[in-house]
Each structure stands twice: as C-alpha cells, then as structure tokens.
Design a protein around this motif. Structure first.
Motif, PDB file in Angstrom:
ATOM      1  N   LEU A  37       0.831  -1.205   0.000  1.00 28.57           N
ATOM      2  CA  LEU A  37       0.000   0.000   0.000  1.00 28.57           C
ATOM      3  C   LEU A  37       0.864   1.253   0.000  1.00 28.57           C
ATOM      4  N   ALA A  38       1.905   1.272   0.813  1.00 36.45           N
ATOM      5  CA  ALA A  38       2.759   2.459   0.894  1.00 36.45           C
ATOM      6  C   ALA A  38       3.401   2.764  -0.457  1.00 36.45           C
ATOM      7  N   VAL A  39       3.873   1.728  -1.135  1.00 36.02           N
ATOM      8  CA  VAL A  39       4.483   1.938  -2.452  1.00 36.02           C
ATOM      9  C   VAL A  39       3.430   2.408  -3.459  1.00 36.02           C
ATOM     10  N   ILE A  43       3.180   6.235  -5.134  1.00 38.94           N
ATOM     11  CA  ILE A  43       3.298   6.476  -6.579  1.00 38.94           C
ATOM     12  C   ILE A  43       2.089   7.234  -7.107  1.00 38.94           C
ATOM     13  N   VAL A  44       0.893   6.771  -6.742  1.00 41.22           N
ATOM     14  CA  VAL A  44      -0.332   7.423  -7.223  1.00 41.22           C
ATOM     15  C   VAL A  44      -0.421   8.851  -6.700  1.00 41.22           C
ATOM     16  N   PRO A  52       3.857  16.918  -2.165  1.00 40.41           N
ATOM     17  CA  PRO A  52       2.958  16.879  -1.001  1.00 40.41           C
ATOM     18  C   PRO A  52       2.106  15.603  -0.950  1.00 40.41           C
ATOM     19  N   GLY A  53       1.724  15.089  -2.107  1.00 41.79           N
ATOM     20  CA  GLY A  53       0.977  13.837  -2.151  1.00 41.79           C
ATOM     21  C   GLY A  53       1.802  12.668  -1.666  1.00 41.79           C
ATOM     22  N   GLY A  56       1.947  12.905   2.090  1.00 44.09           N
ATOM     23  CA  GLY A  56       0.652  12.532   2.653  1.00 44.09           C
ATOM     24  C   GLY A  56       0.452  11.028   2.654  1.00 44.09           C
ATOM     25  N   ALA A  57       0.839  10.379   1.559  1.00 42.14           N
ATOM     26  CA  ALA A  57       0.690   8.926   1.471  1.00 42.14           C
ATOM     27  C   ALA A  57       1.612   8.213   2.453  1.00 42.14           C
ATOM     28  N   LEU A  58       2.847   8.673   2.572  1.00 42.16           N
ATOM     29  CA  LEU A  58       3.785   8.031   3.495  1.00 42.16           C
ATOM     30  C   LEU A  58       3.360   8.202   4.953  1.00 42.16           C
TER      31      LEU A  58
END
Length: 160
Positions: A37-39, A43-44, A52-53, A56-58
């Motif tokens: 999920l983190a990867v 990427i997305v 910033p995305g 936010g994901a990390l």
C-alpha cells in the motif's frame, strides 16, 4: 507384524501446529500489505499531487498501518502472559497508540508540506488493507483448538 520379543513401537502424536503461528502470519501479511500500500499510494499520490501527495501517502501509511500492526504485535508478544496481564498490556498500548495518533494528527494540522486528501485516503486504505491481510494471515493457518493431552479430570467428566 510384531514379534513377542520386540517391544511395541511407540506411537506419538503428530507434530502439532505452533499456537503463535496465526499471529505471526497476521503480522507478516499485514506488514507486506502495508508495504504494498505504501508503495502504491506513494506512486499514485506523487503523480496526482506531487511531492505533497507523496508525503501525505507516506504519513498516512505510517499512521494507519502502524496503528493496526502494533496491535497485532502486542497480541503476539503477550501471547504467553496470563490473560489479565495481556489484557492490561494491550489496553495500555491501545491507549498509547490513540494518544500518539491524536498528537501526530494535531501536530500536522498547521503544516502544509503534505496533501490532506492523500493522507486521509491512505489512512483509510491502510486500515482496510492491513486488517484484511491480518485476517487472511490468521485464517490461513492451522490452529489447535483443543488440548491434545486429556486432563486428569477428563475421566470424571462422564457424569459419574
């Protein structure tokens, strides 16, 4: 065919599954699901919202996935403890995780280096994916539900 001169071969129980195997599998599958999920979310989110995305994901993967994985780790580490001690430890760690999550989210509020949408979506996905992976890990393992050795009271359980 047995000979009267040779002793009867000893019959032992087949090897029994490890009682902690389901929780170890849950932690393993949960960590792999969180890593995937983190990867994927990184990427997305990087493609949709830039750097910033990515942040936010990390952060979302760390907060959402860490919250669930630490619960499974706590269960695994307290498996050999008495039930009351294990319950107290799990409740204490749950409260600590809750306070930590509130502190992290409150400290992120005034900052703008991350994308809030990426953070929230990744937290929700982390909760769902890690819980699903842990559930699969537990259900895919063989577990022993009964004591293979009869207790001393088993002879008295016939109602006599």
């Amino acid at each position: 065919m047995t000979s009267p001169d040779l002793p009867e071969p000893e019959r032992s129980l087949p090897s029994l599954p490890d009682p902690s195997a389901p929780m170890r599998a849950a932690v393993r599958y949960g960590a792999l699901g969180l890593l995937a999920l983190a990867v994927g979310a990184s990427i997305v989110s990087l493609l949709l919202a830039g750097t910033p995305g990515l942040w936010g994901a990390l952060i979302g993967a760390a907060v959402g996935g860490g919250f669930i994985l630490f619960t499974a780790l706590g269960v695994l580490l307290t498996a050999k403890m008495p039930a009351t001690t294990a319950g107290a430890v799990l409740l204490g760690t749950w409260l600590l995780k809750l306070v930590l999550a509130i502190v992290v989210m409150a400290s992120l509020e005034p900052l703008d280096f991350y994308n809030r949408y990426a953070l929230v979506v990744t937290i929700v996905l982390a909760l769902v994916i890690v819980l699903g992976a842990e559930t699969y890990g537990v259900l895919s393992q063989r577990a022993l539900y009964v004591d293979p050795k009869p207790s001393a009271d088993a002879a008295n359980d016939d109602g006599q």
